[in-house]
Design a protein around this motif. Structure first.
Motif, PDB file in Angstrom:
ATOM      1  N   ASP A  82      23.159  36.141  72.018  1.00 14.51           N
ATOM      2  CA  ASP A  82      22.702  36.958  72.797  1.00 14.51           C
ATOM      3  C   ASP A  82      23.584  37.860  73.760  1.00 14.51           C
ATOM      4  O   ASP A  82      24.655  37.511  74.004  1.00 14.51           O
ATOM      5  CB  ASP A  82      21.774  36.060  73.869  1.00 14.51           C
ATOM      6  N   PRO A  83      22.935  39.050  74.027  1.00 10.76           N
ATOM      7  CA  PRO A  83      23.814  39.931  74.756  1.00 10.76           C
ATOM      8  C   PRO A  83      24.471  39.550  76.017  1.00 10.76           C
ATOM      9  O   PRO A  83      25.626  40.023  76.153  1.00 10.76           O
ATOM     10  CB  PRO A  83      22.748  41.145  74.966  1.00 10.76           C
ATOM     11  N   GLU A  84      23.724  38.699  76.782  1.00  7.23           N
ATOM     12  CA  GLU A  84      24.430  38.043  77.826  1.00  7.23           C
ATOM     13  C   GLU A  84      25.766  37.281  77.775  1.00  7.23           C
ATOM     14  O   GLU A  84      26.748  37.166  78.516  1.00  7.23           O
ATOM     15  CB  GLU A  84      23.349  37.504  78.906  1.00  7.23           C
ATOM     16  N   ALA A  86      27.605  37.900  74.998  1.00  4.62           N
ATOM     17  CA  ALA A  86      28.675  38.789  74.552  1.00  4.62           C
ATOM     18  C   ALA A  86      29.180  39.852  75.764  1.00  4.62           C
ATOM     19  O   ALA A  86      30.421  40.044  75.759  1.00  4.62           O
ATOM     20  CB  ALA A  86      27.952  39.868  73.673  1.00  4.62           C
ATOM     21  N   GLU A  87      28.364  39.779  76.833  1.00  2.00           N
ATOM     22  CA  GLU A  87      28.844  40.475  77.903  1.00  2.00           C
ATOM     23  C   GLU A  87      29.994  39.883  78.532  1.00  2.00           C
ATOM     24  O   GLU A  87      31.107  40.615  79.078  1.00  2.00           O
ATOM     25  CB  GLU A  87      27.661  40.861  78.827  1.00  2.00           C
ATOM     26  N   THR A  88      29.958  38.644  78.780  1.00  2.00           N
ATOM     27  CA  THR A  88      30.865  37.855  79.295  1.00  2.00           C
ATOM     28  C   THR A  88      32.217  37.575  78.210  1.00  2.00           C
ATOM     29  O   THR A  88      33.159  37.780  78.792  1.00  2.00           O
ATOM     30  CB  THR A  88      30.389  36.256  79.486  1.00  2.00           C
ATOM     31  N   LYS A 104      33.748  40.203  72.332  1.00  2.00           N
ATOM     32  CA  LYS A 104      32.761  40.870  73.230  1.00  2.00           C
ATOM     33  C   LYS A 104      31.510  41.421  72.549  1.00  2.00           C
ATOM     34  O   LYS A 104      31.012  42.562  73.083  1.00  2.00           O
ATOM     35  CB  LYS A 104      33.447  41.783  74.088  1.00  2.00           C
ATOM     36  N   LYS A 105      31.339  41.069  71.338  1.00  2.00           N
ATOM     37  CA  LYS A 105      30.410  41.587  70.530  1.00  2.00           C
ATOM     38  C   LYS A 105      29.153  40.498  70.285  1.00  2.00           C
ATOM     39  O   LYS A 105      29.320  39.359  70.537  1.00  2.00           O
ATOM     40  CB  LYS A 105      30.690  41.824  69.097  1.00  2.00           C
ATOM     41  N   THR A 106      28.178  40.919  70.062  1.00  3.53           N
ATOM     42  CA  THR A 106      26.869  39.990  69.633  1.00  3.53           C
ATOM     43  C   THR A 106      26.957  39.548  68.362  1.00  3.53           C
ATOM     44  O   THR A 106      26.230  38.437  67.913  1.00  3.53           O
ATOM     45  CB  THR A 106      25.622  40.889  70.042  1.00  3.53           C
ATOM     46  N   GLU A 134      31.287  30.298  75.801  1.00  6.18           N
ATOM     47  CA  GLU A 134      31.298  31.722  76.554  1.00  6.18           C
ATOM     48  C   GLU A 134      32.168  31.516  77.575  1.00  6.18           C
ATOM     49  O   GLU A 134      32.402  30.721  78.600  1.00  6.18           O
ATOM     50  CB  GLU A 134      29.976  31.793  77.319  1.00  6.18           C
ATOM     51  N   LYS A 136      35.459  34.406  79.756  1.00 12.30           N
ATOM     52  CA  LYS A 136      35.921  35.373  79.868  1.00 12.30           C
ATOM     53  C   LYS A 136      37.592  35.712  79.315  1.00 12.30           C
ATOM     54  O   LYS A 136      38.162  34.579  79.656  1.00 12.30           O
ATOM     55  CB  LYS A 136      36.272  35.990  81.440  1.00 12.30           C
TER      56      LYS A 136
END
Length: 155
Positions: A82-84, A86-88, A104-106, A134, A136
């Protein structure tokens, strides 16, 4: 008449209480992670989804996966998040150990994945626990762990 009102009030109060109990048991669903080999896919919610230390993330990544998929040798492994997530950022762990850098991709594809490769004289493993973690990049803080059991159909 009073006893009938009392029964109705008690029944209404009981129904409201039961409804509140059911609602309090509902958790917000976690983001999803999906793995695909060929035409077969499985998706799952997180095993753990909170702020985790490295030790907690590793422990969670060793928990028994609820979803499994057969992994034919040489097929392309596709991971979708999910995008959230990938954002992390996220990485793959195998059997509780980090195995890739942070993405950092979906969506990410690993061509000709041979996860069950063996050295001469070794027997192939029957299964692996592969986790989407997930995290950083460069951080010791982890947010979620999604576990999948990859099964070797040739073992």
């Amino acid at each position: 008449m009073t006893s009938q009102r009392s029964r109705r009030a008690a029944a209404t109060l009981g129904a409201v209480s039961a409804g509140l109990l059911v609602l309090s048991a509902c958790d917000k669903p976690t983001p999803m992670a999906t793995v695909t080999f060929g035409t077969d896919s499985v998706s799952t919610e997180a095993e753990c989804y909170e702020t985790l230390s490295a030790e907690q993330a590793a422990k969670c990544a060793r928990e028994k996966p609820s979803k499994s998929i057969d992994v034919p040798q040489g097929e392309t492994l596709r991971i979708g998040v999910d995008p959230e997530i990938a954002e992390t950022g996220w990485a793959l762990w195998i059997n509780g150990e980090p195995a890739t850098d942070t993405f950092k991709k979906t969506y990410w594809a690993f061509q000709n994945a041979d996860l069950f490769a063996t050295q001469p004289g070794q027997t192939a493993q029957k299964s692996l626990t592969v986790s989407v973690v997930e995290q950083k990049k460069g951080s010791t803080q982890y947010k979620g762990v999604w576990n999948f059991k990859f099964e070797n159909p040739d073992a």
